[in-house]
Design an enzyme around this catalytic site. Structure first.
Site, PDB file in Angstrom:
ATOM      1  N   ASP A  57       0.921  -1.628   4.638  1.00 57.92           N
ATOM      2  CA  ASP A  57       0.274  -0.434   5.154  1.00 57.92           C
ATOM      3  C   ASP A  57      -1.037  -0.529   5.206  1.00 57.92           C
ATOM      4  OD1 ASP A  57       0.269   1.660   7.098  1.00 57.92           O
ATOM      5  OD2 ASP A  57       1.766   2.359   5.158  1.00 57.92           O
TER       6      ASP A  57
ATOM      7  N   HIS B 104       0.733  -1.180   0.129  1.00 58.76           N
ATOM      8  CA  HIS B 104      -0.228   0.165  -0.357  1.00 58.76           C
ATOM      9  C   HIS B 104       0.765   0.853  -0.021  1.00 58.76           C
ATOM     10  CE1 HIS B 104      -2.727  -3.193   1.431  1.00 58.76           C
ATOM     11  NE2 HIS B 104      -3.364  -2.819   1.714  1.00 58.76           N
TER      12      HIS B 104
END
Length: 285
Positions: free
Chosen positions: A168, A41
């Site tokens: 993340d 991410h």
């Protein structure tokens, strides 16, 4: 899909995440063989703390700005502050590095990095930041799906025995995101059991995360380490009171390096009632 990390760049959660990320990268590059990093991410990879989004929340003032003012002497924290200075020397006084930039900064010419971002606008910005860097591969795709598609990592005839997967997510799904992330970690370990995996997560009320912690300890990793930083007591479910990192297969004695680092961050950024936690969910054999 409405999440923009620009509103939160440089806050206390970024401080924790990026101190840990750089320490993991340094452990990887301590050995000469090439390594691989996957950022599931990635966001836009680089942020401006004088931009409208960051100025609207002001979260960086209680994060990176305060840490720079306090300048703790812990080596892991100093390593992070040096990376932020390097980013600003290259991109301007108000720049803040996202995890793709830090990976590119910390890893070497022989290493390879894949960064994923699903949001089209953010993905385009991310791609633009790393044009010309042959180590970087940008993917406008779902990061969880990339774990299945890109692991185990290889490039041509090269297979990477060592490396890191950073997960993340924005946690738009609230607590349901933990189940999604745990399933992705299980998939990743099955495909690349020797890899290191790092999952960042927010903490509002710590007791709500007990099912996640129990499930994390049952993942098929050789070891599992929990790092948590609360900048205030976790007595409010309406705001993020801290954050944590679940590390699977972390480097040898990584807990010993992170304990003083988390204590230093807590002392610099914490309000009354702040706390830090370093705990093995599964100690290495």
């Amino acid at each position: 899909m409405n999440y923009r990390h620009a509103f939160h760049a440089g806050n206390h959660a970024d401080v924790l995440k990026h101190v840990v990320l750089l320490a993991l990268c340094d452990a990887l590059t301590a050995k000469p063989s090439p390594c691989f990093a996957l950022d599931t991410h990635g966001g836009r990879g680089l942020y401006k703390l004088d931009g409208e989004a960051a100025q609207k929340t002001g979260e960086a003032q209680d994060g990176i700005a305060r840490l720079q003012a306090e300048a703790p002497r812990d080596p892991a924290v100093q390593r992070y502050l040096a990376a932020v200075r390097a980013c600003r020397a290259q991109h301007g006084a108000h720049a803040y590095p996202g995890s793709p930039w830090l990976l590119a900064h910390a890893l070497r010419e022989q290493d390879r990095i894949a960064a994923c971002e699903l949001h089209p606008e953010e993905a385009n910005v991310l791609r633009g930041h790393f044009t010309g860097d042959a180590r970087m591969a940008m993917h406008a795709r779902d990061g969880y799906a990339a774990i299945k598609a890109l692991l185990p990592p290889k490039q041509g005839a090269t297979k990477f025995a060592r490396g890191l997967v950073l997960i993340d997510p924005p946690y738009e799904a609230q607590l349901d995101e933990f189940d999604i992330a745990l399933a992705a970690l299980k998939e990743g370990l099955a495909r690349w059991p020797q890899g290191m995996f790092a999952l960042w997560y927010p903490i509002k009320q710590g007791r709500a995360l007990q099912p996640f912690r129990r499930a994390a300890g049952k993942l098929p990793a050789k070891s599992a380490l929990l790092l948590e930083l609360l900048v205030r007591p976790d007595d409010s479910p309406l705001r993020m009171n801290g954050s944590g990192m679940l590390l699977l297969n972390p480097p040898w004695q990584f807990d010993a390096a992170m304990r003083p680092a988390l204590d230093a961050i807590r002392a610099a950024l914490g309000e009354p009632g702040a706390s830090a936690r370093v705990e093995w969910l599964r100690a290495p054999a």
